[in-house]
Design a protein around this motif. Structure first.
Motif, mmCIF file in Angstrom:
data_model
loop_
_atom_site.group_PDB
_atom_site.id
_atom_site.type_symbol
_atom_site.label_atom_id
_atom_site.label_comp_id
_atom_site.label_asym_id
_atom_site.label_seq_id
_atom_site.Cartn_x
_atom_site.Cartn_y
_atom_site.Cartn_z
ATOM 1 N N ALA A 85 0.813 -1.213 0.000
ATOM 2 C CA ALA A 85 0.000 0.000 0.000
ATOM 3 C C ALA A 85 0.850 1.268 0.000
ATOM 4 C CB ALA A 85 -0.929 0.008 1.221
ATOM 5 N N LEU A 88 0.858 3.366 -3.192
ATOM 6 C CA LEU A 88 -0.482 3.906 -3.427
ATOM 7 C C LEU A 88 -0.753 5.113 -2.544
ATOM 8 C CD1 LEU A 88 -2.515 0.561 -3.705
ATOM 9 C CD2 LEU A 88 -1.652 1.998 -5.563
ATOM 10 N N MET A 89 -0.166 5.116 -1.334
ATOM 11 C CA MET A 89 -0.336 6.260 -0.435
ATOM 12 C C MET A 89 0.537 7.433 -0.845
ATOM 13 S SD MET A 89 -0.768 4.605 3.398
ATOM 14 C CE MET A 89 0.612 3.470 3.318
ATOM 15 N N LEU A 96 -5.106 8.733 -2.618
ATOM 16 C CA LEU A 96 -5.860 7.779 -1.802
ATOM 17 C C LEU A 96 -5.609 7.998 -0.318
ATOM 18 C CD1 LEU A 96 -5.281 4.451 -3.790
ATOM 19 C CD2 LEU A 96 -7.162 6.069 -4.015
ATOM 20 N N ASP A 100 -8.221 3.548 1.839
ATOM 21 C CA ASP A 100 -8.390 3.214 0.429
ATOM 22 C C ASP A 100 -7.159 2.501 -0.128
ATOM 23 O OD1 ASP A 100 -10.897 4.266 0.434
ATOM 24 O OD2 ASP A 100 -10.387 6.123 -0.613
ATOM 25 N N ALA A 101 -5.977 2.984 0.245
ATOM 26 C CA ALA A 101 -4.740 2.367 -0.242
ATOM 27 C C ALA A 101 -4.612 0.935 0.266
ATOM 28 C CB ALA A 101 -3.537 3.196 0.190
ATOM 29 N N GLU A 104 -7.163 -1.333 -1.569
ATOM 30 C CA GLU A 104 -6.759 -1.649 -2.944
ATOM 31 C C GLU A 104 -5.604 -2.649 -2.965
ATOM 32 O OE1 GLU A 104 -7.803 -0.867 -6.998
ATOM 33 O OE2 GLU A 104 -8.714 -0.264 -5.101
ATOM 34 N N SER A 105 -4.640 -2.493 -2.063
ATOM 35 C CA SER A 105 -3.484 -3.393 -2.070
ATOM 36 C C SER A 105 -3.869 -4.791 -1.579
ATOM 37 C CB SER A 105 -2.351 -2.830 -1.204
ATOM 38 O OG SER A 105 -2.707 -2.770 0.155
ATOM 39 N N ARG A 131 -1.288 -2.481 -10.146
ATOM 40 C CA ARG A 131 -2.477 -3.196 -9.668
ATOM 41 C C ARG A 131 -2.543 -4.591 -10.276
ATOM 42 N NH1 ARG A 131 -6.949 -1.264 -11.715
ATOM 43 N NH2 ARG A 131 -8.388 -1.711 -10.000
#
Length: 483
Positions: A85, A88-89, A96, A100-101, A104-105, A131
């Motif tokens: 994650a 993504l952060m 995100l 949320d991160a 998703e991860s 992803r």
């Protein structure tokens, strides 16, 4: 409990994970989309923390017992999904939150395919590739990959393999040594991925889309590089390619290995689980096709068959790809397909759900109990093909089913308590525990609108589903922690 040894192994695995941050950075450089810096920073973070965990404990080597095996598998998925994650952060686009991160991860690594992202088409190529890569790595379980590099880890791998491998019969190995087993699994997995990517490209996808979708197809993940998923391409040929490889990935990989070794398809023909799996796909397709035609949803039979086949295989194998909004079909079909995801793929496949073999054994056990009512003194044995199964296996199946139902109900009640409506709550838990992805109602297209509390509940549901309930549940028993 060998805690320092476990930290050493996790440190090595986090260090290995850091390497997976480099391909998205390379993709960013190729497409000049500006997302590469976040992945390079994540690479450095993971490399540093992994080294920090490994170096002080580098001399702590020893053979893992069963308890350590279960613990490290659970820590592996939770720790690596958490570290996944990080990029993504750090990204500016999409921006995100922590919840949320993590959602998703975890969804990517557990091959669930549920997403909180919208406007996927305009995201940087690096994010799209990352992803898909997460799903590919999670498809066969990165633990198996780690076992394949045992010389570096310096541990025995059988405990890890037994804790990770899906299905009720975990003691069978395709080759005498577990490292060889893991390597053969990954050779087959990689070969199928290459074949799938090539087929997608020949069917009309771009090279980037072909590679990305091959990752999520063989992993039976369901992530796509487009909001419309496979429907973006509007191609019956691409649909057929997807269906073909989803069916292959939904089959026990031990059967693929046996077929390659013997150069014969007899291993498939003789396997009772495979025959039931194929029968389920055919029956679902016929039901969907009949209902769609009778309801006049599509103008011609060819289109109706294309959509019925694709959605039936996609949902029942727990991939979750879409060519249309199946939630808008006549009410019978969305619920039927969601329930089919509870069965899922075969044991030893990349599919989710309870697995076909477990459902078959539950059915056979039910038949045996009915026969006992008629003939109380008779002795009935449960056979899978020509092989009689010991009662312990059957008891384990019932234990799994009971635990699955209990976890499912608890998660659903928590979602209902958070304010989610009943259809959305039920299908959201089904989608995450079965590693399916899409649900109905509020979560039909994505999970962006649900609360952070609900997302964390569903993250736990994803872990339970990916780790086949018992692997995670055993950690909550007092006996597990006693020396």
């Amino acid at each position: 409990m060998q805690y320092r040894n476990i930290i050493r192994i996790l440190g090595l695995l986090v260090t290995l994970l850091s390497v997976t941050m480099l391909p998205p950075a390379l993709v960013s450089l190729i497409y000049r989309d500006g997302g590469g810096v976040s992945f390079l920073m994540a690479f450095l973070w993971c490399l540093f923390i992994g080294g920090f965990m490994w170096y002080p404990n580098r001399a702590q080597k020893g053979e893992l017992r069963a308890r350590e095996g279960f613990l490290i598998v659970v820590l592996f998925w939770t720790v690596l999904a958490s570290f996944s994650a990080i990029p993504l952060m750090l990204l500016d686009e999409p921006n995100l939150s922590v919840s949320d991160a993590f959602f998703e991860s975890f969804s990517g690594l557990t091959t669930t395919g549920a997403t909180i992202l919208t406007n996927i088409d305009v995201l940087p190529h690096a994010v799209l590739f990352y992803r898909q890569q997460l799903q590919w790595l999670g498809g066969m379980g990165i633990i198996v990959l780690a076992v394949a590099v045992l010389p570096m880890l310096g541990i025995g791998g059988m405990q890890l393999y037994r804790a990770e491998t899906p299905g009720p019969v975990k003691d069978s190995k395709m080759t005498p040594r577990i490292a060889d087993t893991a390597k053969h699994l990954w050779y087959i997995y990689l070969s199928l991925t290459i074949a799938c990517a090539t087929s997608y490209w020949l069917a009309g996808m771009s090279v980037f889309d072909a590679i990305c979708h091959s990752f999520s197809t063989i992993a039976i993940g369901g992530f796509s590089t487009h909001d419309a998923s496979i429907g973006y391409f509007n191609s019956p040929v691409i649909n057929l390619v997807c269906v073909f490889f989803l069916v292959i990935a939904g089959v026990n990989f031990a059967l693929h290995y046996a077929a390659v070794q013997s150069r014969s398809i007899r291993s498939y023909i003789a396997d009772p689980e495979f025959k039931v799996f194929i029968a389920i796909q055919i029956i679902l397709t016929l039901i969907c096709f009949t209902v769609l035609m009778s309801a006049g949803v599509y103008g011609d039979a060819e289109q109706a068959l294309d959509q019925a086949l694709f959605q039936s295989v996609s949902i029942s194998t727990t991939a979750g790809f879409a060519t249309t909004s199946f939630a808008d079909w006549p009410t019978l079909l969305p619920l039927l397909l969601i329930f089919s995801s509870f069965i899922g793929g075969c044991a030893g496949s990349t599919g989710g759900g309870m697995k076909v073999v477990r459902v078959v054994l539950l059915y056979l056990q039910g038949i045996r109990e009915l026969n006992k009512l008629v003939h109380p003194k008779a002795v009935f044995t449960i056979k899978l093909g020509s092989k009689a199964l010991p009662n312990r296996v059957v008891e384990a199946i019932w234990g799994f089913f009971s635990a699955y139902a209990a976890v499912f109900v608890i998660c659903m009640l928590l979602l209902l308590a958070s304010g989610m409506d009943d259809i959305s709550a039920f299908t959201a838990v089904a989608a995450c525990m079965n590693n399916l992805g899409p649900g109905l109602g509020e979560v039909a297209s994505n999970f962006a609108s649900i609360s952070d509390f609900s997302k964390w509940v569903l993250i736990v549901a994803m872990l339970f589903g990916r780790l086949e309930i018992f692997t995670l549940l055993v950690l909550f028993t007092p006996a597990f922690w006693r020396d």
